[in-house]
Design an enzyme around this catalytic site. Structure first.
Site, mmCIF file in Angstrom:
data_model
loop_
_atom_site.group_PDB
_atom_site.id
_atom_site.type_symbol
_atom_site.label_atom_id
_atom_site.label_comp_id
_atom_site.label_asym_id
_atom_site.label_seq_id
_atom_site.Cartn_x
_atom_site.Cartn_y
_atom_site.Cartn_z
ATOM 1 N N LEU A 1 0.839 -1.201 0.000
ATOM 2 C CA LEU A 1 0.000 0.000 0.000
ATOM 3 C C LEU A 1 0.870 1.246 0.000
ATOM 4 O O LEU A 1 1.725 1.412 0.872
ATOM 5 C CB LEU A 1 -0.931 -0.003 1.212
ATOM 6 C CG LEU A 1 -1.877 -1.202 1.312
ATOM 7 C CD1 LEU A 1 -2.774 -1.060 2.530
ATOM 8 C CD2 LEU A 1 -2.685 -1.373 0.042
ATOM 9 N N GLY B 1 2.899 -8.763 6.168
ATOM 10 C CA GLY B 1 3.395 -7.958 7.283
ATOM 11 C C GLY B 1 3.134 -6.493 7.006
ATOM 12 O O GLY B 1 3.094 -6.071 5.847
ATOM 13 N N GLY B 2 2.950 -5.703 8.047
ATOM 14 C CA GLY B 2 2.731 -4.270 7.871
ATOM 15 C C GLY B 2 1.608 -4.012 6.892
ATOM 16 O O GLY B 2 0.489 -4.460 7.076
ATOM 17 N N ASP B 3 1.936 -3.279 5.818
ATOM 18 C CA ASP B 3 0.941 -2.965 4.789
ATOM 19 C C ASP B 3 1.192 -3.783 3.521
ATOM 20 O O ASP B 3 0.854 -3.365 2.428
ATOM 21 C CB ASP B 3 0.953 -1.472 4.471
ATOM 22 C CG ASP B 3 2.276 -1.000 3.898
ATOM 23 O OD1 ASP B 3 3.297 -1.680 4.079
ATOM 24 O OD2 ASP B 3 2.285 0.060 3.245
ATOM 25 N N GLU B 4 1.747 -4.963 3.701
ATOM 26 C CA GLU B 4 2.102 -5.820 2.568
ATOM 27 C C GLU B 4 1.241 -7.077 2.556
ATOM 28 O O GLU B 4 1.059 -7.734 3.587
ATOM 29 C CB GLU B 4 3.572 -6.231 2.658
ATOM 30 C CG GLU B 4 4.504 -5.045 2.676
ATOM 31 C CD GLU B 4 5.895 -5.400 3.153
ATOM 32 O OE1 GLU B 4 6.819 -4.640 2.846
ATOM 33 O OE2 GLU B 4 6.063 -6.437 3.837
#
Length: 176
Positions: free
Chosen positions: A73, A113-116
């Site tokens: 993102l 993970g995170g925005d992935e």
């Protein structure tokens, strides 16, 4: 176990009944947490690896291709930093739902993970079909997300690799 009297005649069965429903629920919950992202409920890296191995196995036997799309993102950090992690979390949940809605049941959407996010696209006849699917995903992700009083706009950058053309395992496919 069977209970007999002093002459050796059967009298009854004796035993203990234990309700293991709660234990089974707890075990299922632990298994889910080990294989799924807590926030989005999507498969996590562990389950992604397993699903990719399954997809590659099926594709190998059928002489087919598997597309692995890495979705990141754009500018998510700005939203997370300015509006707070709670808003960022709600945005991730909304995007996860959109990604799932764009794909078929045979495909996989995982939170890396995170925005992935990582997508496993099965049975795509060719690169043009994969490109159309990814364009639809980008358009869907780009639709505004309303969270509270905020109308958020986020875009997705997508990288792609294809089995067997670009590699045969998750690490190699993600590097492309």
């Amino acid at each position: 176990h069977a209970v007999y009297d002093t002459q050796g005649n059967f009298r009854c069965y004796e035993g203990t009944v234990v309700d293991v429903t709660e234990r089974h629920r707890y075990e299922e919950q632990l298994e889910f947490q080990a294989t799924h992202d807590v926030l989005t409920g999507l498969p996590n890296r562990n389950l992604l690896q397993d699903r990719l191995h399954q997809a590659i196995g099926l594709a190998s036997r059928a002489g087919a291709k598997v597309a692995l799309a890495f979705v990141d993102l754009d500018n998510f950090k700005v939203i997370n930093d300015t509006l707070g992690h709670a808003t960022g979390d709600l945005l991730l949940v909304a995007v996860a739902g959109r990604l799932v809605a764009c794909l078929r049941e045979t495909d996989t959407v995982a939170r890396y993970g995170g925005d992935e996010f990582v997508l496993i696209l099965m049975g795509q006849p060719g690169l043009s079909d994969i490109a159309r699917t990814l364009e639809r995903i980008q358009e869907t992700v780009a639709d505004p997300v309303v969270i509270g009083e905020h109308r958020l706009h986020v875009r997705a950058s997508i990288g792609i690799s294809v089995y067997p053309d670009d590699g045969e395992d998750l690490n190699l496919l993600l590097r492309h």
